[in-house]
Structure formats: structure tokens, C-alpha cells
Design a protein around this motif. Structure first.
Motif, PDB file in Angstrom:
ATOM      1  N   LEU A   1      34.487  -5.384 -35.522  1.00 51.01           N
ATOM      2  CA  LEU A   1      34.057  -4.096 -36.072  1.00 51.01           C
ATOM      3  C   LEU A   1      34.758  -2.894 -35.440  1.00 51.01           C
ATOM      4  O   LEU A   1      34.685  -1.789 -35.962  1.00 51.01           O
ATOM      5  CB  LEU A   1      32.533  -3.940 -35.946  1.00 51.01           C
ATOM      6  N   GLU A   2      35.469  -3.132 -34.345  1.00 50.39           N
ATOM      7  CA  GLU A   2      36.257  -2.047 -33.729  1.00 50.39           C
ATOM      8  C   GLU A   2      37.489  -1.710 -34.581  1.00 50.39           C
ATOM      9  O   GLU A   2      38.096  -0.655 -34.423  1.00 50.39           O
ATOM     10  CB  GLU A   2      36.744  -2.467 -32.332  1.00 50.39           C
TER      11      GLU A   2
ATOM     12  N   HIS B   1      32.172 -12.812 -32.411  1.00 47.15           N
ATOM     13  CA  HIS B   1      33.070 -11.687 -32.125  1.00 47.15           C
ATOM     14  C   HIS B   1      32.813 -10.490 -33.046  1.00 47.15           C
ATOM     15  O   HIS B   1      33.702  -9.675 -33.268  1.00 47.15           O
ATOM     16  CB  HIS B   1      34.528 -12.133 -32.258  1.00 47.15           C
ATOM     17  N   GLN B   2      31.613 -10.410 -33.581  1.00 47.02           N
ATOM     18  CA  GLN B   2      31.285  -9.360 -34.541  1.00 47.02           C
ATOM     19  C   GLN B   2      31.630  -7.957 -34.017  1.00 47.02           C
ATOM     20  O   GLN B   2      32.340  -7.194 -34.680  1.00 47.02           O
ATOM     21  CB  GLN B   2      29.792  -9.435 -34.898  1.00 47.02           C
ATOM     22  N   ALA B   3      31.156  -7.633 -32.820  1.00 53.35           N
ATOM     23  CA  ALA B   3      31.390  -6.278 -32.262  1.00 53.35           C
ATOM     24  C   ALA B   3      32.885  -6.001 -32.112  1.00 53.35           C
ATOM     25  O   ALA B   3      33.367  -4.909 -32.420  1.00 53.35           O
ATOM     26  CB  ALA B   3      30.685  -6.142 -30.917  1.00 53.35           C
TER      27      ALA B   3
END
Length: 347
Positions: free
Chosen positions: A289-290, A284-286
Motif C-alpha cells: 500500500l506504500e 505484506h499489505q502495508a
């Protein structure tokens, strides 16, 4: 036609409220539970479970032990069927051997003198343990609260340096649901707290704090953008992952997924916790990063533990052994050493 459709819907609703409202372990499903997605997953998972059950029955046939081998490791990673779970956990964790070496010990603890303060603390937590599980309610017959109380009181007197600490009630509760046996649950709790999880539940919780720091270091190595985000906002890892470690993902991930994680935890040790945590973060990195502020980051970390990715436990377990890449115990031990020294120096 309309009448038939209404009848079908009513039947479907009755089935959901009746059969599906409570899962196989006694947990009530939340009002927003997605039955359709779950049934799609479970119909395919049932095929996997049936296949695994046949293989496990062959493996255990006439075999009193579960020897350490690559085949057993592979079997455990693919999941232990529920009917064999308690036995396999007992053997691979060393709990069975400890129980056999100490006959009558558990009973002796229950009959011995009690520490009133410890007993009182445990009693206070009884009604807070799984209020959403029908088997732990006072109205249940048998009510598992009694077994839970016995296991925790016995353990508190067995391991006086730990006594009782919040989080242990949930772990002991899960053990009782799986083993349906107080004494086995006691020895499995002893395996977890005494050997598998290094110093997680002692009053200072040094091992727990250490492992959260270790996760931070592993994230820096494997998902640097997330580590940078955490540092930029001055967020300590303990604020977002402490319950992952304390409760071993209970009430964080779906029950079936937690049990699959525990299958590996009892066999391969605490390294599994890092594999699960890194997989959740990396996958769930992206999305993480939100986040633009502290509350946002905390919220993202709550959200990544929900949804199809974690519900589909079979695929999820395959991911934890591929997504984080190589994760050697020697690396973890080295990181533990430096993190522990750092924490002690900060006292």
C-alpha cells in the motif's frame, strides 16, 4: 591472533564458495546470498526434517499406498522428506496408477513419429532452462537436458491440445530434479497439466487467465485495500502474478519453499496456489500500500517474494493455512465459473 583470524576467514570463504555456492538441487546461489540468515534457519529446519523423516518412514513402512486421510494431509502439510518426496507425489497425484495402467507408453511416445515444429520449439528452450543449475549444463555428467527434452517431447505428443508451452520446461525440470526418473516426471507432469491445473497451458490459456481473475476476486474479499489499490491504478492481476501461476512459484520463491508448496499441490490441488498468493499479499499489505504508481506496485510484488518470510519454509507453510482464513473449493469453483464466463464474453 590476527593470522589465526585471517585463516579462519579464508576457511569460511572457501567453505562458502565450495559447499554453499551450489545448493542441494544444483542451483548456484546468487552473489548477494545471505549465508548467515540461511544457516540460522537451516540449523533449526534440519531438526524438523529429521523428525518428519522418522514419522514418514513409519507411515510408509510396509504400506504400498498413501491413503487419503486427515493424518496424511497433516503429514504432507508439514513437509515430505526429500527421500520420500518422489514416491509420495506419484501416489497422491494419481501418477503412479496412470503409469502402472500404461506400461511402455512413455517409451512408445519417444520412439513414435515426431512433430518437427514441436521438437524445434522445445530444443530452443533447452539452454534457457535453469542456466543457474549445474546439472542442466551441457558439461554436466549426466546432463539433465536430455531427460528434460525427452519428457517435454513425449508430453507434447501425448497431449496434442497443449503441445508445448513456455513454463512447462521449468516444471518438468523440477520434477526431474526430484524424481531422477524420466518416466515418473512425465506422469507427474501429466497429473499437473491434465488434472490439477485446469487448462493453464492450452494455447488460449483460459484456465490460467481465469484463475488470475479468481485471485483478484479473492483479494477483493479478503484484502480489499489491495484490490482497491490495483483498481485505482488500473492494473490487471496478470501483470503482477502471471509467473506465480505459470511457473508454480519456480524462480519466484526459494527452492525448498516451492517444493513444500508442491507437496500440498499434488495432494490438495490448485487451491494451494491461491493460499500461497493470498498469504504473500496479506502478509505484506502495508508494504504494498506504500506504492504510489504502476512501476512501484510491480516492484513491490517482486520484493514480497524475497527475504526471511519466504525462506523459512516451515513457518511460511503454517501461515498459508491460517492467514487467508477459510477457502473452500466450492467458493473457488463458483468464482471460476463467473470469471470464465466474463473472459469468454470479452473475446
Amino acid at each position: 591472533m590476527e593470522g589465526e583470524e585471517e585463516e579462519r576467514r579464508a576457511r569460511q570463504a572457501a567453505r562458502e564458495s565450495d559447499v554453499h555456492r551450489v545448493d542441494a538441487y544444483g542451483f548456484e546461489r546468487p552473489a548477494d546470498f545471505d549465508y548467515t540468515t540461511y544457516e540460522e534457519f537451516f540449523s533449526t529446519y534440519l531438526v524438523v526434517l529429521t523428525r518428519r523423516a522418522i514419522k514418514w518412514s513409519k507411515l510408509l513402512k510396509g504400506n504400498s499406498g498413501v491413503p487419503k486421510s486427515l493424518k496424511v494431509k497433516r503429514y504432507i502439510r508439514k513437509g515430505i522428506p526429500n527421500e520420500h518426496r518422489a514416491l509420495v507425489w506419484m501416489i497422491v497425484s494419481g501418477a503412479q496408477a496412470h503409469m502402472e495402467q500404461n506400461p511402455g507408453y512413455y517409451q512408445k511416445l519417444l520412439e513414435g513419429e515426431k512433430n518437427d515444429k514441436l521438437v524445434e520449439t522445445i530444443k530452443t528452450d533447452m539452454n534457457r532452462t535453469f542456466p543457474d543449475n549445474i546439472r542442466f549444463r551441457k558439461t554436466a555428467d549426466p546432463c539433465l537436458q536430455k531427460a528434460l527434452y525427452n519428457v517435454l517431447v513425449a508430453y507434447g505428443h501425448h497431449n496434442k491440445s497443449v503441445g508445448y508451452c513456455q513454463g512447462m520446461n521449468f516444471i518438468a525440470g523440477y520434477l526431474i530434479l526430484i524424481t531422477k526418473n524420466e518416466e515418473e516426471s512425465f506422469w507427474l507432469l501429466d497429473a499437473l497439466i491434465g488434472r490439477i491445473l485446469p487448462d493453464y497451458y492450452s494455447p488460449e490459456m483460459l484456465g490460467l487467465k481465469t484463475d488470475q481473475e479468481v485471485l483478484g476476486e479473492l483479494v477483493r474479499m479478503k484484502v480489499p485495500a489491495i484490490a482497491e489499490l490495483m483498481e485505482r491504478h488500473g492494473i490487471m492481476w496478470t501483470l503482477v502474478v502471471s509467473r506465480w501461476f505459470i511457473c508454480l512459484f519456480i524462480d519466484i520463491l526459494p527452492v525448498e519453499t516451492v517444493l513444500r508448496i508442491w507437496d500440498c499441490l499434488f495432494y490438495e490441488g490448485s487451491k494451494i496456489i491461491f493460499r500461497v498468493a493470498l498469504t504473500l499479499i496479506k502478509q505484506h499489505q502495508a508494504f504494498i500500500l506504500e506504492a504510489t504508481n504502476f512501476p512501484d506496485i510491480c516492484d513491490k510484488f517482486k520484493q514480497i517474494t524475497k527475504g526471511p518470510f519466504v525462506t523459512e519454509c516451515h513457518t511460511f507453510m503454517q501461515k498459508i493455512f491460517t492467514d487467508p482464513g477459510s477457502l473452500k473449493m466450492a467458493t473457488i469453483e463458483k468464482l471460476r465459473e463467473t470469471s470464465r464466463e466474463k473472459l469468454i464474453a470479452q473475446r
